[in-house]
Design a protein around this motif. Sequence first.
Motif, short mmCIF file in Angstrom:
data_model
loop_
_atom_site.label_atom_id
_atom_site.label_comp_id
_atom_site.label_asym_id
_atom_site.label_seq_id
_atom_site.Cartn_x
_atom_site.Cartn_y
_atom_site.Cartn_z
N PHE A 1 5.42 8.67 -4.84
CA PHE A 1 6.71 8.90 -5.50
C PHE A 1 6.47 9.37 -6.92
O PHE A 1 7.23 10.16 -7.46
CB PHE A 1 7.53 7.61 -5.49
CG PHE A 1 7.91 7.18 -4.11
CD1 PHE A 1 8.97 7.80 -3.46
CD2 PHE A 1 7.20 6.21 -3.44
CE1 PHE A 1 9.32 7.43 -2.17
CE2 PHE A 1 7.54 5.84 -2.16
CZ PHE A 1 8.59 6.45 -1.52
N ASP A 2 5.43 8.85 -7.53
CA ASP A 2 4.99 9.30 -8.84
C ASP A 2 3.83 10.27 -8.58
O ASP A 2 2.75 9.86 -8.16
CB ASP A 2 4.52 8.09 -9.66
CG ASP A 2 4.15 8.47 -11.09
OD1 ASP A 2 3.84 9.65 -11.32
OD2 ASP A 2 4.15 7.56 -11.94
N SER B 1 6.05 2.41 -8.72
CA SER B 1 7.24 3.24 -8.85
C SER B 1 7.98 3.22 -7.53
O SER B 1 7.41 2.84 -6.50
CB SER B 1 6.85 4.68 -9.19
OG SER B 1 6.10 5.23 -8.13
N ILE C 1 0.86 -1.19 0.00
CA ILE C 1 0.00 0.00 0.00
C ILE C 1 0.90 1.24 0.00
O ILE C 1 1.70 1.43 0.92
CB ILE C 1 -0.94 0.04 1.23
CG1 ILE C 1 -1.78 -1.23 1.30
CG2 ILE C 1 -1.83 1.29 1.15
CD1 ILE C 1 -2.60 -1.34 2.58
N TYR C 2 0.76 2.04 -1.01
CA TYR C 2 1.51 3.30 -1.09
C TYR C 2 0.87 4.34 -0.17
O TYR C 2 -0.33 4.61 -0.27
CB TYR C 2 1.51 3.85 -2.52
CG TYR C 2 2.50 3.21 -3.46
CD1 TYR C 2 2.30 1.91 -3.93
CD2 TYR C 2 3.62 3.91 -3.89
CE1 TYR C 2 3.21 1.33 -4.81
CE2 TYR C 2 4.53 3.33 -4.77
CZ TYR C 2 4.31 2.04 -5.22
OH TYR C 2 5.21 1.47 -6.09
N HIS C 3 1.72 4.92 0.71
CA HIS C 3 1.28 6.06 1.51
C HIS C 3 2.05 7.31 1.08
O HIS C 3 1.91 8.36 1.69
CB HIS C 3 1.51 5.78 3.00
CG HIS C 3 0.63 4.68 3.52
ND1 HIS C 3 -0.61 4.90 4.09
CD2 HIS C 3 0.79 3.33 3.52
CE1 HIS C 3 -1.15 3.75 4.43
NE2 HIS C 3 -0.33 2.78 4.09
N THR C 4 2.90 7.15 0.09
CA THR C 4 3.70 8.25 -0.46
C THR C 4 3.56 8.19 -1.97
O THR C 4 3.66 7.10 -2.54
CB THR C 4 5.19 8.06 -0.10
OG1 THR C 4 5.30 7.82 1.30
CG2 THR C 4 6.01 9.28 -0.49
N PHE D 1 -0.03 10.09 -8.96
CA PHE D 1 -0.91 9.25 -8.14
C PHE D 1 -1.21 9.86 -6.78
O PHE D 1 -1.79 9.22 -5.92
CB PHE D 1 -0.28 7.85 -7.99
CG PHE D 1 -0.32 7.07 -9.28
CD1 PHE D 1 -1.37 6.19 -9.54
CD2 PHE D 1 0.65 7.25 -10.25
CE1 PHE D 1 -1.43 5.50 -10.74
CE2 PHE D 1 0.60 6.55 -11.45
CZ PHE D 1 -0.45 5.68 -11.69
N VAL E 1 5.69 4.27 4.82
CA VAL E 1 6.09 4.89 3.55
C VAL E 1 5.36 4.15 2.44
O VAL E 1 4.49 4.68 1.77
CB VAL E 1 7.62 4.86 3.36
CG1 VAL E 1 8.00 5.52 2.04
CG2 VAL E 1 8.30 5.57 4.53
N VAL E 2 5.77 2.90 2.28
CA VAL E 2 4.97 1.96 1.48
C VAL E 2 4.78 0.75 2.39
O VAL E 2 5.74 0.09 2.76
CB VAL E 2 5.67 1.57 0.16
CG1 VAL E 2 4.81 0.56 -0.60
CG2 VAL E 2 5.93 2.79 -0.71
#
Lengths: 144, 374
Positions: A80-81, B134, A75-78, A84, B192-193
């Motif tokens: 980076f791209d 990414s 799960i992305y909480h940041t 999104f 973070v992820v």
Amino acid sequence: MSNMTSSEQQTPSSDWGPAGDEYWAALDAGRLTFQRCDTCGKPWLPPRSECPHCWSAEWRWEAAKGTATVVSWVIYHTAFDKRFKDRLPYNVAVVELDEGPRMVTNLVDLPEGEQDLIGRRVELVIQSDLGRALPRFRLSGTAP
Amino acid sequence: MRGRAVIAGIGHTAFGKLPGRSTISLNMEACRKAVADAGIDKDSVDALFVKVPTSRVEMMYGQKLAEAMGMTPRVGGVWDQGGASNISMISFAAMAIEAGQCDIALVTLADNPRTGTRQAYEKPWGDDAIFGWSSVVAGYAMIARRYLHDTGLSPDVFADIAIACRKHGANNPHAQLKLPLTRDMYADAAWVVEPLRRDDCCLVSDGAAAVVVMSAERAKALNVPAPVPILGFGQGHSSCDVPLRADLTETMAGVSARTAFKMAGLGPEHIDVAQIYDCFTITVAMTLEAYGFCRKGELASISADGGLEVGGRLPLNTSGGLLSETGMPGLQLVLEGVRQMRGTSVNQVKNAKTCIVSNQGGIMHTHSTLILGQ
């Protein structure tokens, strides 16, 4: 890639060679496909110009049934791209098609609070998003 | 070849934010210090092994650096295995010296993703970018999730690793992050992820490090003050992208370590101190398992109760590692291994006679191992 927009951010890279174009065109037509070697018979994704098992350049497209198993997910909480950013938090998963090839995807329609998704059965849902027909997956059965 | 080559000198720049410095300038500072540490004339160096600066890739970088240094090396150029390049280059230097291709080699690394560009670390991944796939951290998170599933462990298992590195870094005057980490701080930090938290992730740093490699015989002839013998080295490269690995929690790290152990005539039971590439805590857990320090999922058997700290079962990353000293990709771990064998570390392990160092690159795509002795 009939429904590609002109936006640069939606242009796929050509990392995998020209074979990738046919992969996306098939999705536009509602089919998830993978490649199978004519020489050794082994299947693979992502699309590439030679068989990664026996190096043959002779291969064919095959339609996937669309059933798969979750290998892992995050799960992305940041973002980076930055494209999104508005979608946080969002998931990215790796699934293994029943035919064998692995692919990166998103899991959709997840029930609230789902945690242990590894090993769960999922099924293909092709969604129109980001100017593309995207192969995503949703849970198809009960936990094993 | 066990012990036939030595690390004769080490050097490094400051770590952290170094605005306005080019990687050429950073490499030259590290090389200048490494040559001075070895006590040799710079003109005696006849080989230059350079790690490609990850954040900005340019053609013929090894030759650009040689030009800046006024060198016409017999062996020279850039090697790219990400972070594994460092130890691989040290092993290639040792083999080239043994084969009579050169006599004294500089192995050097510089990067400036902190004040320069870090685009290489955050770029979307090919066609899969359209799924939001990414960043390097997400690749490690994908492995970590599978690891936690397969072992049945909680994400908190990684805390021991981060706490040990940060404790050691707090003592290191060169460390970029000197703030010790508590278990509560670790658990309270944001994802973070998921399942990786802030303190599972290495720093982003500008800096450079370099080592001088020569034969033990030459070091003796040149009166090098503190040569450290290279007992063993190895490599192994999983190479394919994370999603395609048959088992996400298996890499070639074990092959790399077994090659190094065989050359050294040693096993994990003979290792006194370890410098393990800690770009993310999951990397340390999997590397220690692959190296045979513990069985899969049994990290706690060595990490619990300060087991990874100086005085513990296996003191780890005694200069702070990538999590605390500098996020620079890996050569600094070799420098700390050299200090431990010389007895000059700020976190010196008493009576340490052997040190193992791991380097790796990409998302566990590459791996290399070095064993140092006395």
